[in-house]
Design a protein around this motif. Structure first.
Motif, PDB file in Angstrom:
ATOM      1  N   THR A 119       0.846  -1.179   0.000  1.00  0.00           N
ATOM      2  CA  THR A 119       0.000   0.000   0.000  1.00  0.00           C
ATOM      3  C   THR A 119       0.891   1.241   0.000  1.00  0.00           C
ATOM      4  O   THR A 119       2.121   1.142   0.117  1.00  0.00           O
ATOM      5  CB  THR A 119      -0.915   0.038   1.234  1.00  0.00           C
ATOM      6  N   GLY A 168      -3.784  -0.905  -6.126  1.00  0.00           N
ATOM      7  CA  GLY A 168      -4.906   0.026  -6.072  1.00  0.00           C
ATOM      8  C   GLY A 168      -4.733   1.214  -6.993  1.00  0.00           C
ATOM      9  O   GLY A 168      -4.193   1.109  -8.092  1.00  0.00           O
ATOM     10  N   LEU A 169      -5.167   2.387  -6.542  1.00  0.00           N
ATOM     11  CA  LEU A 169      -5.134   3.581  -7.376  1.00  0.00           C
ATOM     12  C   LEU A 169      -3.727   3.972  -7.764  1.00  0.00           C
ATOM     13  O   LEU A 169      -3.522   4.610  -8.801  1.00  0.00           O
ATOM     14  CB  LEU A 169      -5.817   4.746  -6.644  1.00  0.00           C
ATOM     15  N   ASN A 215      -2.555  -5.124  -9.890  1.00  0.00           N
ATOM     16  CA  ASN A 215      -4.012  -5.026  -9.869  1.00  0.00           C
ATOM     17  C   ASN A 215      -4.664  -6.199 -10.589  1.00  0.00           C
ATOM     18  O   ASN A 215      -5.762  -6.613 -10.243  1.00  0.00           O
ATOM     19  CB  ASN A 215      -4.448  -3.696 -10.471  1.00  0.00           C
ATOM     20  N   ASP A 233      -9.517   3.029   0.698  1.00  0.00           N
ATOM     21  CA  ASP A 233     -10.002   3.110  -0.676  1.00  0.00           C
ATOM     22  C   ASP A 233      -8.867   3.252  -1.685  1.00  0.00           C
ATOM     23  O   ASP A 233      -8.960   2.747  -2.804  1.00  0.00           O
ATOM     24  CB  ASP A 233     -10.967   4.287  -0.822  1.00  0.00           C
ATOM     25  N   ALA A 238      -5.923   1.918  -1.554  1.00  0.00           N
ATOM     26  CA  ALA A 238      -5.265   0.621  -1.757  1.00  0.00           C
ATOM     27  C   ALA A 238      -6.157  -0.387  -2.463  1.00  0.00           C
ATOM     28  O   ALA A 238      -5.657  -1.308  -3.113  1.00  0.00           O
ATOM     29  CB  ALA A 238      -4.814   0.048  -0.421  1.00  0.00           C
ATOM     30  N   THR A 239      -7.461  -0.221  -2.344  1.00  0.00           N
ATOM     31  CA  THR A 239      -8.384  -1.232  -2.875  1.00  0.00           C
ATOM     32  C   THR A 239      -9.283  -0.713  -3.995  1.00  0.00           C
ATOM     33  O   THR A 239     -10.167  -1.439  -4.442  1.00  0.00           O
ATOM     34  CB  THR A 239      -9.289  -1.768  -1.748  1.00  0.00           C
ATOM     35  N   ALA A 240      -9.031   0.548  -4.450  1.00  0.00           N
ATOM     36  CA  ALA A 240      -9.924   1.159  -5.442  1.00  0.00           C
ATOM     37  C   ALA A 240     -11.370   1.065  -4.958  1.00  0.00           C
ATOM     38  O   ALA A 240     -12.254   0.579  -5.655  1.00  0.00           O
ATOM     39  CB  ALA A 240      -9.756   0.510  -6.811  1.00  0.00           C
ATOM     40  N   SER A 241     -11.571   1.514  -3.741  1.00  0.00           N
ATOM     41  CA  SER A 241     -12.893   1.456  -3.092  1.00  0.00           C
ATOM     42  C   SER A 241     -13.427   0.036  -3.055  1.00  0.00           C
ATOM     43  O   SER A 241     -14.613  -0.213  -3.256  1.00  0.00           O
ATOM     44  CB  SER A 241     -13.883   2.389  -3.802  1.00  0.00           C
ATOM     45  N   HIS A 242     -12.516  -0.919  -2.805  1.00  0.00           N
ATOM     46  CA  HIS A 242     -12.815  -2.348  -2.662  1.00  0.00           C
ATOM     47  C   HIS A 242     -13.225  -3.002  -3.978  1.00  0.00           C
ATOM     48  O   HIS A 242     -13.649  -4.159  -3.982  1.00  0.00           O
ATOM     49  CB  HIS A 242     -13.911  -2.574  -1.617  1.00  0.00           C
ATOM     50  N   VAL A 246     -11.178  -3.635  -6.481  1.00  0.00           N
ATOM     51  CA  VAL A 246     -10.054  -4.314  -7.117  1.00  0.00           C
ATOM     52  C   VAL A 246     -10.130  -5.827  -6.954  1.00  0.00           C
ATOM     53  O   VAL A 246      -9.578  -6.579  -7.753  1.00  0.00           O
ATOM     54  CB  VAL A 246      -8.708  -3.780  -6.569  1.00  0.00           C
ATOM     55  N   LEU A 253     -12.571   1.229 -12.213  1.00  0.00           N
ATOM     56  CA  LEU A 253     -13.065   1.689 -10.923  1.00  0.00           C
ATOM     57  C   LEU A 253     -14.576   1.602 -10.885  1.00  0.00           C
ATOM     58  O   LEU A 253     -15.257   1.833 -11.886  1.00  0.00           O
ATOM     59  CB  LEU A 253     -12.637   3.141 -10.665  1.00  0.00           C
TER      60      LEU A 253
END
Length: 201
Positions: A65, A84-85, A92, A110, A112-116, A118, A196
């Motif tokens: 992250t 993520g982002l 990814n 968010d 790290a996970t692209a708002s979950h 990913v 996304l």
């Protein structure tokens, strides 16, 4: 008492529960496409050596992250960079396909996970090592509520089981994790955009 008097603030390092370690180890052994996500807790705990030993012994790719950048110092095939982002296309892709994600010292924000969004595998399962019980259970994870360094030492004795299981699946001396990581790199190209999921759309 002097307001600005110097004071030592001890840092607690809670030990892992043996049953929690065993539960996560079982998930790890069963996984075919595992991924480790290293967060800032790895850096704060000084758990880089333990994390590297796990990745090497078990043959699992490691993503970082933003807060976890620098958690892994070794140059190795399993050190893949950001997620993520701010992640790389290869990482990814691995996250989208992973059937088991182990987070170490991360709150899975968010970024790290692209708002979950990913994690796209419908069968993906999560495990987490975190000193905070709430963060350890994010995304329904099987948690180890403990210091990352101490938990890493406890996992060392259980990585051999994962190693032998992986060799049995892919042939003696082979490493499925390495093949998966290489395939992800081949399928991605510069400029590949992360898809996304935007709330409300």
């Amino acid at each position: 008492m002097e307001f600005f008097a110097e004071r030592d603030w001890p840092i607690r390092r809670p030990a892992p529960d043996a049953d929690e370690v065993a539960a996560v180890a079982r998930l790890l052994v069963e996984a075919e496409k595992p991924l480790i996500i290293a967060g800032g807790g790895v850096v704060y705990s000084g758990a880089g050596d333990e994390l590297e030993a796990l990745a090497e012994a078990a043959g699992i790719p490691v993503a970082e992250t933003f807060a976890g950048k620098g958690a892994v110092q070794r140059r190795a095939w399993w050190q893949l960079g950001g997620i993520g982002l701010e992640g790389t296309p290869a990482v990814n892709t691995l996250a989208r396909e992973a059937d088991f994600v182990l987070t170490v010292g991360s709150r899975l924000t968010d970024f790290a996970t692209a708002s979950h969004s990913v994690f796209e595998n419908p069968d993906v399962r999560f495990a987490s090592i975190n000193v905070n019980v709430h963060d350890a259970g994010r995304l329904g994870a099987t948690g180890i509520v403990a210091d990352a360094k101490r938990a890493g030492r406890a996992r060392r004795g259980r990585t051999r089981e994962r190693h032998h299981h992986a060799n049995g699946l892919a042939g003696e001396g082979a490493c499925p994790g390495r093949a998966v990581a290489a395939a992800a790199r081949r399928r991605t190209r510069p400029g590949h955009a992360l898809r996304l999921h935007v709330a409300g759309r």
